[in-house]
Enzyme design. Structure first.
Site, PDB file in Angstrom:
ATOM      1  N   LYS A  10       0.828  -1.211   0.000  1.00 36.53           N
ATOM      2  CA  LYS A  10       0.000   0.000   0.000  1.00 36.53           C
ATOM      3  C   LYS A  10       0.871   1.274   0.000  1.00 36.53           C
ATOM      4  CE  LYS A  10      -3.935  -2.270   2.249  1.00 36.53           C
ATOM      5  NZ  LYS A  10      -5.018  -2.120   3.249  1.00 36.53           N
ATOM      6  N   TYR A  50     -12.248  -2.580  -4.006  1.00 37.65           N
ATOM      7  CA  TYR A  50     -12.785  -2.781  -2.654  1.00 37.65           C
ATOM      8  C   TYR A  50     -14.319  -2.751  -2.626  1.00 37.65           C
ATOM      9  CZ  TYR A  50      -8.240  -2.565  -0.249  1.00 37.65           C
ATOM     10  OH  TYR A  50      -6.977  -2.841   0.238  1.00 37.65           O
ATOM     11  N   ASN A 113      -2.032   0.175   6.683  1.00 37.10           N
ATOM     12  CA  ASN A 113      -1.562  -1.102   7.245  1.00 37.10           C
ATOM     13  C   ASN A 113      -0.644  -1.885   6.289  1.00 37.10           C
ATOM     14  OD1 ASN A 113      -3.529  -2.018   5.497  1.00 37.10           O
ATOM     15  ND2 ASN A 113      -4.497  -3.398   6.958  1.00 37.10           N
ATOM     16  N   HIS A 116      -2.049  -5.553   1.547  1.00 39.91           N
ATOM     17  CA  HIS A 116      -3.323  -6.275   1.392  1.00 39.91           C
ATOM     18  C   HIS A 116      -2.999  -7.668   0.867  1.00 39.91           C
ATOM     19  CE1 HIS A 116      -7.368  -7.341   0.047  1.00 39.91           C
ATOM     20  NE2 HIS A 116      -6.769  -7.813  -1.038  1.00 39.91           N
ATOM     21  N   GLU A 127      -9.532 -10.944  -7.552  1.00 45.28           N
ATOM     22  CA  GLU A 127      -8.562  -9.853  -7.372  1.00 45.28           C
ATOM     23  C   GLU A 127      -7.415  -9.949  -8.384  1.00 45.28           C
ATOM     24  OE1 GLU A 127      -9.422  -9.153  -2.602  1.00 45.28           O
ATOM     25  OE2 GLU A 127      -7.416  -9.786  -3.240  1.00 45.28           O
TER      26      GLU A 127
HETATM   27  P1  CMP Z   1      -7.351  -4.828   3.536  1.00 46.61           P
HETATM   28  O1  CMP Z   1      -6.896  -6.213   3.801  1.00 46.61           O
HETATM   29  O2  CMP Z   1      -6.707  -4.111   2.410  1.00 46.61           O
HETATM   30  O3  CMP Z   1      -8.931  -4.846   3.306  1.00 46.61           O
HETATM   31  C1  CMP Z   1      -9.754  -3.742   3.602  1.00 46.61           C
HETATM   32  C2  CMP Z   1      -9.041  -2.663   4.345  1.00 46.61           C
HETATM   33  O4  CMP Z   1      -9.852  -1.748   5.033  1.00 46.61           O
HETATM   34  C3  CMP Z   1      -8.192  -3.289   5.447  1.00 46.61           C
HETATM   35  O5  CMP Z   1      -7.104  -3.954   4.863  1.00 46.61           O
HETATM   36  C4  CMP Z   1      -7.866  -2.061   6.290  1.00 46.61           C
HETATM   37  O6  CMP Z   1      -6.713  -1.377   5.834  1.00 46.61           O
HETATM   38  C5  CMP Z   1      -9.075  -1.158   6.068  1.00 46.61           C
HETATM   39  N1  CMP Z   1      -9.891  -1.000   7.274  1.00 46.61           N
HETATM   40  C6  CMP Z   1     -10.119   0.155   7.924  1.00 46.61           C
HETATM   41  N2  CMP Z   1     -10.904  -0.031   8.990  1.00 46.61           N
HETATM   42  C7  CMP Z   1     -11.215  -1.355   9.025  1.00 46.61           C
HETATM   43  C8  CMP Z   1     -11.996  -2.178   9.881  1.00 46.61           C
HETATM   44  N3  CMP Z   1     -12.637  -1.682  10.945  1.00 46.61           N
HETATM   45  N4  CMP Z   1     -12.054  -3.514   9.618  1.00 46.61           N
HETATM   46  C9  CMP Z   1     -11.428  -4.036   8.536  1.00 46.61           C
HETATM   47  N5  CMP Z   1     -10.667  -3.294   7.683  1.00 46.61           N
HETATM   48  C10 CMP Z   1     -10.550  -1.978   7.918  1.00 46.61           C
END
Ligand code: CMP
Length: 141
Positions: A10, A50, A113, A116, A127
């Protein structure tokens, strides 16, 4: 079972200049990179990718974050690639991520974070197709 999974480094991790360190973790775990592309996602790209989270309260912040800078998108192939990549990544929220995982080492928040990874074979296929399609892969057998 040999599987493929979609991985995204990311914008936060790209900005920290740790693409190579993250790739090294994939390779040391026995995963092969069979496709890769750096891309600045458009809003439509991020919303489409998403789409399953469209109704979630964090959707808009997630899309804003994912278009805030370039991402590195790759397909990882190997034995149990989906679970292996999820183990390497650690929990979605870096506060909960086990020591030594990518998110524990490089992520700052649940939004920023670092990575992904697909969560199941069905989502992995969707995906991977979203970014590469079958003809965009270079498996080495
Ligand atoms: P990712 O695995 O990319 O999938 C969705 C993303 O939403 C997740 O990582 C997080 O970076 C983001 N996100 C933000 N808030 C939440 C939440 N409460 N629960 C899950 N994903 C979240």
């Amino acid at each position: 079972m040999t599987e493929r999974t979609l991985s995204i480094i990311k914008p936060d991790a790209v900005a920290k200049n740790v693409i190579g360190e993250i790739y090294s973790r994939f390779e040391k775990a026995g995963l092969q990179i069979v496709a890769a592309r750096m891309v600045q996602l458009s809003r439509a790209d991020a919303e489409g990718f998403y789409a399953v989270h469209k109704e979630r309260p964090f959707f808009n912040d997630l899309v804003e974050f994912m278009i805030s800078g370039p991402v590195m998108v790759q397909v990882l192939e190997g034995e149990g690639a989906i679970a292996k990549n999820r183990d390497l990544m650690g929990a979605t929220n870096p506060k909960d991520a086990a020591p030594g995982t990518i998110r524990a080492d490089f992520a700052d928040s649940i939004d920023a974070n670092a990575v992904h990874g697909s969560d199941a074979p069905e989502t992995a296929k969707v995906e991977i197709d979203y970014f590469f399609g079958e003809s965009g892969l270079c498996p080495r057998g």
